[in-house]
Scaffold this active site. Structure first.
Site, PDB file in Angstrom:
ATOM      1  N   CYS A 130       0.818  -1.224   0.000  1.00  0.00           N
ATOM      2  CA  CYS A 130       0.000   0.000   0.000  1.00  0.00           C
ATOM      3  C   CYS A 130       0.843   1.261   0.000  1.00  0.00           C
ATOM      4  CB  CYS A 130      -0.971  -0.028   1.182  1.00  0.00           C
ATOM      5  SG  CYS A 130      -0.189   0.073   2.810  1.00  0.00           S
ATOM      6  N   HIS A 178      -3.006   1.114   6.697  1.00  0.00           N
ATOM      7  CA  HIS A 178      -3.250   1.071   5.245  1.00  0.00           C
ATOM      8  C   HIS A 178      -3.376   2.503   4.723  1.00  0.00           C
ATOM      9  CE1 HIS A 178      -4.354  -0.734   1.450  1.00  0.00           C
ATOM     10  NE2 HIS A 178      -5.422   0.055   1.374  1.00  0.00           N
ATOM     11  N   ASP A 190      -5.690   1.829  -4.461  1.00  0.00           N
ATOM     12  CA  ASP A 190      -4.779   1.255  -3.461  1.00  0.00           C
ATOM     13  C   ASP A 190      -4.306  -0.121  -3.892  1.00  0.00           C
ATOM     14  OD1 ASP A 190      -6.985  -0.402  -3.105  1.00  0.00           O
ATOM     15  OD2 ASP A 190      -6.934  -0.284  -0.915  1.00  0.00           O
TER      16      ASP A 190
END
Length: 214
Positions: A130, A178, A190
């Protein structure tokens, strides 16, 4: 009486000369539909001659306008005629393309990675985790940011949800576990987890902790 006879003789000669000129013009240019008036100066005598204007060099005869008044009109029109020059129009230069903002460049880079596989610890260009995706996308836009999601959340400028713009980093969960890139229109891009690929997802796909801007 002798003086009056000389005047009569001169007038007769003028008439005879004009008649001869008219006859010559008629013979030289037969069949011309329009006639020009030939006058004898200082008298009331005139005669219409067909085609006199077509006789070669006739308009160059000195003072010809005294004998053929229509030639004066043609010459006057020629002197007063003004040609209008046409200025060529140049094509307008095309408007310069609008400059792309850093945020738009970041989104374009992230979108170009869609479909790439997730790879833990990877920062492109063939696979991403990420924060690897977010740091790589910013690098493509010419800006260096921290590598990890926690550092990105801590060092970026905090912005409110009402002020979010394309290119901003969306931080999910309290521990900033994240991160994603906001792409506009309520979606983010993402690299989620193992077994998935880089993709567009709804902005509220996961609990949002904060939004930061570099």
């Amino acid at each position: 009486m002798a003086k009056h006879r000389r005047q009569g003789t001169n007038t007769t000669r003028r008439i005879a000369g004009t008649a001869a000129l008219a006859a010559t013009a008629t013979v030289a240019v037969p069949g011309v539909a329009q006639a020009a008036e030939v006058v004898i100066p200082n008298t009331n005598y005139s005669v219409n001659v067909n085609g006199i204007e077509n006789i070669p060099g006739i308009k160059d005869v000195p003072n010809i306008g005294q004998y053929v008044p229509s030639f004066n009109q043609v010459q006057a029109q020629a002197k007063t005629y003004n040609a209008t020059a046409t200025v060529p129009q140049t094509a307008a230069a095309p408007a310069p393309a609008p400059q792309q903002s850093t945020g738009d460049k970041v989104v374009a880079a992230a979108r170009s990675a869609i479909g790439s596989p997730y790879g833990w610890g990877s920062a492109g260009p063939s696979s991403f985790d990420c924060s690897g995706l977010t740091s790589w996308a910013y690098a493509q836009a010419g800006k260096s940011i921290p590598r990890t999601s926690q550092a990105q959340a801590a060092q970026g400028q905090q912005v409110s949800m009402s002020d979010i713009q394309p290119g901003d980093i969306v931080v999910y969960y309290g521990g900033a576990s994240h991160v994603a890139i906001y792409a506009g229109n309520g979606v983010m891009i993402d690299s989620l987890n193992s077994g998935t690929t880089v993709a567009e997802r709804p902005l509220n796909y996961m609990p949002i902790h904060s939004i930061v801007r570099f």
